[in-house]
Design a protein around this motif. Structure first.
Motif, PDB file in Angstrom:
ATOM      1  N   TRP A 205       0.918  -1.172  -0.054  1.00  0.00           N
ATOM      2  CA  TRP A 205       0.052  -0.028   0.110  1.00  0.00           C
ATOM      3  C   TRP A 205       1.068   1.193  -0.041  1.00  0.00           C
ATOM      4  CZ3 TRP A 205      -5.138  -1.481  -0.321  1.00  0.00           C
ATOM      5  CH2 TRP A 205      -5.274  -2.734   0.041  1.00  0.00           C
ATOM      6  N   ASN A 206       0.280   2.482  -0.516  1.00  0.00           N
ATOM      7  CA  ASN A 206       1.011   3.655  -0.659  1.00  0.00           C
ATOM      8  C   ASN A 206       0.150   4.845  -0.084  1.00  0.00           C
ATOM      9  OD1 ASN A 206       1.664   6.205  -2.426  1.00  0.00           O
ATOM     10  ND2 ASN A 206       3.666   5.052  -2.107  1.00  0.00           N
ATOM     11  N   ASP A 207       0.705   5.832   0.491  1.00  0.00           N
ATOM     12  CA  ASP A 207      -0.084   6.935   1.051  1.00  0.00           C
ATOM     13  C   ASP A 207      -0.147   8.218   0.299  1.00  0.00           C
ATOM     14  OD1 ASP A 207       2.413   8.106   1.089  1.00  0.00           O
ATOM     15  OD2 ASP A 207       2.862   7.804   3.235  1.00  0.00           O
ATOM     16  N   TRP A 208       0.313   7.968  -1.055  1.00  0.00           N
ATOM     17  CA  TRP A 208       0.016   9.212  -2.104  1.00  0.00           C
ATOM     18  C   TRP A 208       1.059  10.047  -1.821  1.00  0.00           C
ATOM     19  CZ3 TRP A 208      -3.185   8.045  -5.889  1.00  0.00           C
ATOM     20  CH2 TRP A 208      -3.421   9.051  -6.926  1.00  0.00           C
ATOM     21  N   GLY A 209       2.271   9.780  -0.940  1.00  0.00           N
ATOM     22  CA  GLY A 209       3.176  10.734  -0.830  1.00  0.00           C
ATOM     23  C   GLY A 209       2.726  11.607   0.348  1.00  0.00           C
ATOM     24  N   ILE A 210       1.403  11.339   0.928  1.00  0.00           N
ATOM     25  CA  ILE A 210       0.928  12.255   2.049  1.00  0.00           C
ATOM     26  C   ILE A 210       0.902  11.690   3.339  1.00  0.00           C
ATOM     27  CG2 ILE A 210      -0.817  13.683   2.666  1.00  0.00           C
ATOM     28  CD1 ILE A 210      -1.851  14.033  -0.409  1.00  0.00           C
ATOM     29  N   PRO A 211       1.817  11.608   4.307  1.00  0.00           N
ATOM     30  CA  PRO A 211       2.138  10.530   5.338  1.00  0.00           C
ATOM     31  C   PRO A 211       0.791  10.665   6.361  1.00  0.00           C
ATOM     32  CG  PRO A 211       4.087  11.824   5.030  1.00  0.00           C
ATOM     33  CD  PRO A 211       3.188  12.369   4.065  1.00  0.00           C
TER      34      PRO A 211
END
Length: 265
Positions: A205-211
Motif C-alpha cells: 500500500w502507498n500513502d500517495w506521498g502524504i504521510p
C-alpha cells in the motif's frame, strides 16, 4: 489472456442521466468489444477520455469488453490517463465483462456497483474513483510497467460511505503493482479470500506521498493467499482483518445490494 473480438465497435459511447435502466448484452468478453483510444490530453480530462461512460441509474452490462487502446505511459508521463469505462450512475451491475487499458482503466467514479466474473486489466491506478463497489470473482491483471497500482480509491471523509471490496478475486499479470494508493485521505479498499500472485509489491500500500493519510486510510486483507500475500513486509498502517472486521465487506450488503440488485439483474 489474449483478447480478440468477433465484433468490435470503434466509437465513444455516453449514456446520460436521462436514460435509466439500460441493459447491454454482448456475445462474450472475447467476442464483443467497444473500443476507442482517447487520453486525458486528447480529450482535455481524465473523465472525458472514457471509451464508454454511464451517468444513469440502473445500468447493466453482460458479456462485453470495454477497451481503451491508448499505449501504456512511460514513467512520469503527463496526460496519459486513458479510461476504458467510467461509471457515475447508481445501482449498476456488470457481469462477465472485460475492462482493458493501462493507466486509469476503470473509473469507478461514484454510486453503488456490483462487478461479477469480470476481467480488469491495466497498469497504474487501474481501478480508481469514489464509488461504493463490490468486485466478486474478478481477475485483476497487471500489465508490464516499471511499477503501478491496482486501486486509487478517493473516499474523502470519515463519514463518506464509499470504498472498494474485492471478494474471491485473483490478482495476477506480468507487471508489478501495489494493492492500492490513497488518492483520498480516507481511502478504503479491502481484499478478502483473494489470490495474490507474485505481482504484488511487498509493501502492498502507498500513502500517495502524504504521510497523514496513513492515519486515516483503511486498507485491509483477509485470508488472502499466494506469493503476493506475504504480510511480513506490508506497511505497518495496513490491516490484517479479524472475522468481525471483515464481515461488513463479505456480501452484497456492503453495497446495499439487497435493496436494488434483484431489480436490475
Amino acid at each position: 489472456m489474449n483478447f480478440f473480438s468477433y465484433y468490435s465497435c470503434r466509437e465513444k459511447v455516453k449514456i446520460p442521466k436521462t436514460k435509466p435502466y439500460i441493459t447491454l448484452i454482448g456475445a462474450g468478453m472475447n467476442a464483443t468489444t467497444i473500443t476507442w483510444d482517447d487520453t486525458a490530453a486528447t480529450s482535455l480530462s481524465t473523465l472525458k477520455s472514457a471509451t464508454f461512460s454511464v451517468m444513469s441509474l440502473g445500468f447493466v452490462a453482460k458479456d462485453i469488453a470495454f477497451e481503451n487502446t491508448a499505449p501504456p505511459p512511460p514513467p512520469g508521463a503527463v496526460g496519459r490517463q486513458a479510461v476504458a469505462f467510467q461509471i457515475s450512475g447508481d445501482h449498476s451491475a456488470l457481469y462477465n465483462c472485460a475492462f482493458l487499458g493501462a493507466q486509469d482503466t476503470l473509473y469507478d467514479h461514484k454510486g453503488r456497483h456490483f462487478f461479477k466474473d469480470c476481467w480488469i486489466q491495466g497498469s497504474i491506478d487501474f481501478i480508481f474513483g469514489d464509488g461504493l463497489s463490490l468486485y466478486e470473482s474478478c481477475v485483476l491483471y497487471a500489465i508490464d510497467t516499471p511499477s503501478g497500482s491496482l486501486t486509487a480509491q478517493k473516499r474523502k471523509t470519515a463519514d463518506e460511505n464509499t470504498g472498494f471490496a474485492f471478494l474471491n478475486c485473483t490478482v495476477t499479470g506480468t507487471g508489478l503493482v501495489l494493492l492500492g494508493r490513497a488518492w483520498g485521505a480516507y481511502s478504503r479498499v479491502v481484499y478478502l479470500y483473494t489470490h495474490l500472485d507474485v505481482v504484488i509489491l511487498p509493501g502492498g500500500w502507498n500513502d500517495w506521498g502524504i504521510p497523514s493519510r496513513e492515519k486515516t486510510a483503511f486498507y485491509g486483507e483477509y485470508k488472502c493467499w499466494g506469493r503476493g500475500a506475504d504480510i511480513h513486509n506490508r506497511v505497518a498502517w495496513s490491516h490484517q482483518l479479524s472475522d468481525r472486521e471483515a464481515a461488513p465487506f463479505m456480501s452484497t450488503s456492503f453495497i446495499d445490494g439487497r435493496s436494488w440488485l434483484s431489480s436490475v439483474s
